[in-house]
Scaffold this active site. Structure first.
Site, PDB file in Angstrom:
ATOM      1  N   ARG A   1       6.524 -19.871  32.237  1.00  0.00           N
ATOM      2  CA  ARG A   1       6.183 -21.257  31.940  1.00  0.00           C
ATOM      3  C   ARG A   1       4.684 -21.534  32.067  1.00  0.00           C
ATOM      4  O   ARG A   1       4.249 -22.651  31.792  1.00  0.00           O
ATOM      5  CB  ARG A   1       6.946 -22.192  32.897  1.00  0.00           C
ATOM      6  N   LYS A   2       3.907 -20.545  32.458  1.00  0.00           N
ATOM      7  CA  LYS A   2       2.487 -20.772  32.692  1.00  0.00           C
ATOM      8  C   LYS A   2       1.669 -20.437  31.440  1.00  0.00           C
ATOM      9  O   LYS A   2       2.201 -20.128  30.386  1.00  0.00           O
ATOM     10  CB  LYS A   2       2.025 -19.961  33.898  1.00  0.00           C
TER      11      LYS A   2
END
Length: 288
Positions: free
Chosen positions: A178-179
């Site tokens: 998710r980064k």
């Protein structure tokens, strides 16, 4: 609904296959290359790849000597890992107010949160928005307290010409899917301190110091290393970083345009001199 789909392609698959073909799968040449790429971007001499940002945060606290009875000041708005690593050291998280416009630790409340047992301050760059680090660092230096940036979401974010992760005594990034970029799971601790770097190096890998012919185990360290399989993905992702950031900003601009008519939705204002990894949107209650 998935919160994020990582931008992966055939290059990452080929990089992993190349590592598998070598038979050398644990921390090695690819991890070292990934560390170099990230630390060069951040502008610091030292980068230590870890198995996650959580283990990176824990490693930084241990290296700074945080232990039972100590306190660490953190913002009262963050992911649980920020506080969990403090509790795991037997220390106490002290929650400090945030600025409601950019979600960063409020320097105006920081002085009062620091006490005689404060061992560290851990500001969080929420959603890639760099906390207002100038006044935070001024207070930290005046009070003699080290600062660890929880920069999990902030790879590529800039504060007055300096990269997130270079502003405190240490910075910690996440490479969860998710980064900004991903290694599947992984993290990185960055620092400009040679002394802190030596502690991180020893503690990350079982408390070992490598000699010419053998290893000496000098501390009760951890196995927080990142494998070359994960690092190979990270190396490819770093080559795509500019394109990934540009794409995120373009999508955020489109969201901003389409949601502009909705009351209570708007962009958190960027501090002067700050460039975030994205141009984020927030939906918040309007107060009067």
């Amino acid at each position: 609904m998935r919160l994020n789909v990582p931008l992966l392609g055939s290059e990452e698959a080929e990089a992993v296959a190349d590592v598998l073909a070598t038979g050398y799968l644990t921390q090695g040449a690819k991890a070292a290359e990934f560390e170099r790429l990230v630390s060069e971007l951040v502008g610091v001499p030292h980068g230590f790849a870890t198995s996650s940002a959580t283990t990176g945060l824990h490693l930084a606290l241990v290296a700074l000597g945080v232990g039972p009875g100590d306190e660490v000041v953190i913002p009262d708005f963050s992911f649980p890992a920020t506080a969990n690593v403090i509790v795991q050291q037997g220390a106490t998280p002290v929650f400090c107010d945030i600025r409601l416009d950019d979600f960063g630790l409020d320097a105006a409340a920081l002085d009062a949160a620091i006490g005689p047992r404060t061992k560290a301050i851990m500001p969080v760059h929420a959603f890639g928005l760099v906390a207002d680090m100038g006044p935070i660092m001024e207070i930290a230096r005046r009070r003699g307290v080290p600062v660890v940036e929880d920069a999990a979401c902030a790879l590529g974010a800039i504060y007055h010409g300096r990269q997130a992760g270079s502003l405190g005594d240490a910075g910690v990034f996440s490479f969860h899917p998710r980064k900004v970029i991903t290694t599947a799971e992984g993290g990185m601790v960055t620092t400009s301190s040679d002394q802190l770097a030596e502690r991180l190096r020893i503690l990350r890998s079982h408390g070992a110091v490598r000699g010419e012919h053998y290893m000496s185990f000098v501390d009760a360290g951890f196995n927080y290393r990142l494998s070359d399989i994960h690092a190979a993905i990270g190396v490819v992702q770093m080559r795509k970083l500019d394109a990934i950031l540009s794409g995120r900003r373009a999508l955020a601009d489109e969201y901003a345009e389409r949601l502009a008519h909705i009351e209570g939705c708007g962009r958190p204002p960027l501090l002067k001199g700050v460039r975030t990894r994205i141009s984020p949107m927030s939906c918040s209650l309007t107060t009067t």
